[in-house]
Design an enzyme around this catalytic site. Structure first.
Site, PDB file in Angstrom:
ATOM      1  N   ARG A 185       4.863  -2.993  -3.859  1.00 21.71           N
ATOM      2  CA  ARG A 185       4.735  -1.795  -3.024  1.00 21.71           C
ATOM      3  C   ARG A 185       5.152  -2.110  -1.597  1.00 21.71           C
ATOM      4  NH1 ARG A 185      -1.344  -0.075  -4.390  1.00 21.71           N
ATOM      5  NH2 ARG A 185      -1.523  -1.288  -2.493  1.00 21.71           N
ATOM      6  N   ARG A 237       1.126  -9.472  -4.610  1.00 24.30           N
ATOM      7  CA  ARG A 237       0.684  -8.433  -5.548  1.00 24.30           C
ATOM      8  C   ARG A 237       1.893  -7.715  -6.147  1.00 24.30           C
ATOM      9  NH1 ARG A 237      -4.282  -4.965  -3.387  1.00 24.30           N
ATOM     10  NH2 ARG A 237      -2.747  -4.200  -1.886  1.00 24.30           N
ATOM     11  N   LYS A 257     -13.052  -6.846  -0.749  1.00 28.17           N
ATOM     12  CA  LYS A 257     -14.265  -6.016  -0.633  1.00 28.17           C
ATOM     13  C   LYS A 257     -14.528  -5.212  -1.905  1.00 28.17           C
ATOM     14  CE  LYS A 257     -13.022  -3.630   3.005  1.00 28.17           C
ATOM     15  NZ  LYS A 257     -11.682  -4.210   3.184  1.00 28.17           N
ATOM     16  N   ARG A 300      -0.688  -3.829   9.257  1.00 28.46           N
ATOM     17  CA  ARG A 300      -1.996  -3.329   8.828  1.00 28.46           C
ATOM     18  C   ARG A 300      -3.125  -4.180   9.399  1.00 28.46           C
ATOM     19  NH1 ARG A 300      -1.417  -3.530   2.556  1.00 28.46           N
ATOM     20  NH2 ARG A 300      -3.603  -2.928   2.491  1.00 28.46           N
ATOM     21  N   ARG A 358     -15.588   3.424  10.180  1.00 27.24           N
ATOM     22  CA  ARG A 358     -14.370   2.797  10.713  1.00 27.24           C
ATOM     23  C   ARG A 358     -14.331   2.842  12.237  1.00 27.24           C
ATOM     24  NH1 ARG A 358     -10.312   1.716   6.949  1.00 27.24           N
ATOM     25  NH2 ARG A 358     -10.539   2.751   4.940  1.00 27.24           N
TER      26      ARG A 358
END
Length: 208
Positions: free
Chosen positions: A155, A122, A13, A166, A88
């Site tokens: 991370r 990542r 996004k 998530r 949200r």
């Protein structure tokens, strides 16, 4: 063009918003950036948010809504905007509807396994925040930052278990929003599995 972007973590996004804001000459408004800017500038809302976060609490809807309302009154947002990270909840969506009309709500669709692959690959340079991806944007030397020579880290929230958690949270909270905007005839689904330029092109075509 007044747009809301919906989509799971890893759907790109932010990347698409950075390109789309140039296409439409409108600001990309991310709630995360809004929080940081208000805190940095010491605004009344920023001080409220800072106190809430310092106490380890979630920022209540009313504070987020006030922050977005103030941002949409600024000169650059009067002819349009891209909202990313807001709304949200249905309560936030109702509040946004009372503030302004929307042209479209873009829902970036990406398969769960593709999301895990994207996010778990990542790697980050701790001192500079520069981001790499082991498949799509690898460093010149595996595991090492191109400029500083530091070891790259993964991370905690980019580890597979955290990503799946998530995604569950996202699906539970956003599924009602997707239905809400689909019922209003505002929702456009965009396949987010392709390259950013291809996704942008599909979106621009769908929004004509």
């Amino acid at each position: 063009m007044r747009l809301v972007f919906l989509g799971p973590p890893g759907a790109g996004k932010g990347t698409i918003a950075a390109k789309a804001k140039l296409v439409y000459s409108i600001p990309h408004i991310s709630t995360g950036d809004l929080f940081r800017a208000n805190i940095k500038n010491g605004t009344e809302l920023g001080r409220r948010v800072q106190a809430i976060l310092a106490a380890g609490d979630l920022v209540p809807d009313e504070v987020t809504i006030d922050m977005v309302r103030e941002r949409l009154k600024e000169e650059d947002a009067l002819k349009g905007f891209i909202l990313d990270g807001f709304p949200r909840t249905i309560a936030q969506a109702d509040a946004l509807g009372a503030m302004t009309d929307l042209d479209r709500v873009v829902n970036f669709v990406l398969d769960k396994e593709d999301i895990v692959k994207r996010l778990s690959g990542r790697r980050v340079c701790k001192s500079t925040g520069r981001t790499y991806h082991i498949l799509y944007n690898p460093p010149k030397v595996e595991g090492i930052d191109d400029e500083t020579g530091e070891a790259l880290i993964q991370r905690d929230d980019d580890k597979e278990e955290a990503i799946r958690n998530r995604l569950e949270v996202y699906e539970a909270s956003t599924a009602p929003l997707i239905a809400y905007y689909r019922d209003k005839g505002l929702l456009v689904d965009i396949d987010a599995s392709k390259s950013p330029d291809e996704v942008l092109s599909s979106m621009v075509e769908a929004l004509v």
